[in-house]
Design an enzyme around this catalytic site. Structure first.
Site, PDB file in Angstrom:
ATOM      1  N   GLY A   7      33.993 110.346  -8.965  1.00  0.00           N
ATOM      2  CA  GLY A   7      35.060 111.330  -8.992  1.00  0.00           C
ATOM      3  C   GLY A   7      34.603 112.750  -8.716  1.00  0.00           C
ATOM      4  O   GLY A   7      35.309 113.699  -9.059  1.00  0.00           O
ATOM      5  N   ARG A   8      33.417 112.903  -8.105  1.00  0.00           N
ATOM      6  CA  ARG A   8      32.825 114.220  -7.832  1.00  0.00           C
ATOM      7  C   ARG A   8      32.540 115.019  -9.106  1.00  0.00           C
ATOM      8  O   ARG A   8      32.378 116.229  -9.055  1.00  0.00           O
ATOM      9  CB  ARG A   8      33.727 115.042  -6.898  1.00  0.00           C
ATOM     10  CG  ARG A   8      33.897 114.420  -5.502  1.00  0.00           C
ATOM     11  CD  ARG A   8      32.549 114.353  -4.786  1.00  0.00           C
ATOM     12  NE  ARG A   8      32.658 113.941  -3.398  1.00  0.00           N
ATOM     13  CZ  ARG A   8      32.499 112.701  -2.943  1.00  0.00           C
ATOM     14  NH1 ARG A   8      32.250 111.705  -3.808  1.00  0.00           N
ATOM     15  NH2 ARG A   8      32.586 112.419  -1.658  1.00  0.00           N
ATOM     16  N   MET A   9      32.449 114.331 -10.230  1.00  0.00           N
ATOM     17  CA  MET A   9      32.084 114.998 -11.488  1.00  0.00           C
ATOM     18  C   MET A   9      30.567 114.942 -11.656  1.00  0.00           C
ATOM     19  O   MET A   9      30.028 114.359 -12.607  1.00  0.00           O
ATOM     20  CB  MET A   9      32.814 114.353 -12.665  1.00  0.00           C
ATOM     21  CG  MET A   9      34.315 114.494 -12.594  1.00  0.00           C
ATOM     22  SD  MET A   9      34.849 116.228 -12.599  1.00  0.00           S
ATOM     23  CE  MET A   9      34.492 116.659 -14.298  1.00  0.00           C
TER      24      MET A   9
END
Length: 214
Positions: free
Chosen positions: A191-193
């Site tokens: 999630g691009r976290m």
């Protein structure tokens, strides 16, 4: 018109990075990640993108190969008269980036470059293959040349010059060490976290370690 590249994306899921996983010193953490990149047989695990700046403030970057990592910094070797060598002579501030796609990891280092002592450059040069030693004499790195024939002729000339004896290190060739003051470790996450941790050198010589938002 939408570019075909806009749909290329990966969701990073291999690893995570937590504060309690980090080594107390950033170069120990970098050594750990480098060892893991070597262990997974990553293509050119020691390849790092080196960014320098010219006299006008224009950044320039290229890939060089890390040859040593110590408690002081990261070492590599090149032609002092090359484009990057001239940049460094004018402005020793530089940045380095490693990216290991197989591990979904990136490391960014900001610091200052200094020439290595002559004896260290001599020692590394003597360990290089003879062909590379002659190439260091033959190539006027970063200068314009008309064709490969010119380079082949120079290579042959130096091959004949050093025939039957050891090739000495050229005075225009040697090593630099990047002494970092900021190092960021980036671990891809779903999630691009992404996990991002920075080691920032403080005036007293200690490293402040903190997390960044992705």
């Amino acid at each position: 018109m939408q570019s075909k590249f806009s749909n290329i994306r990966n969701d990073y899921k291999r690893h995570s990075l937590r504060r309690d996983n980090l080594e107390c010193l950033p170069l120990l953490q970098l050594k750990k990640w480098l060892d893991e990149a070597v262990d997974v047989e990553h293509t050119e695990p020691t390849a790092m993108t080196l960014a320098t700046v010219d006299a006008t403030g224009q950044p320039s970057q290229r890939v060089v190969l890390l040859k040593d990592i110590s408690e002081k910094g990261l070492s590599f070797f090149t032609n002092y008269s090359s484009r990057k060598g001239l940049h460094i002579a004018n402005n020793p501030k530089a940045s380095v980036n490693f990216f290991w796609a197989m591990l979904e990891r990136q490391v960014r280092l900001d610091g200052v470059l200094k020439k290595l002592p002559a004896e260290e450059s001599d020692a590394y040069f003597s360990s290089r293959p003879r062909e590379s030693q002659i190439g260091a004499w033959a190539s006027p790195q970063s200068e314009r040349v008309n064709d490969t024939g010119f380079l082949n002729k120079r290579y042959q000339e130096f091959e004949e010059k050093f025939d039957g004896r050891e090739v000495p290190r050229p005075p225009h060739w040697g090593g630099y060490i990047l002494i970092p003051h900021r190092i960021e470790f980036w671990q891809g996450r779903p999630g691009r976290m992404h996990d991002r941790f920075v080691y920032q050198l403080e005036k007293g010589g200690d490293w402040d370690i903190f997390r960044l938002a992705p």
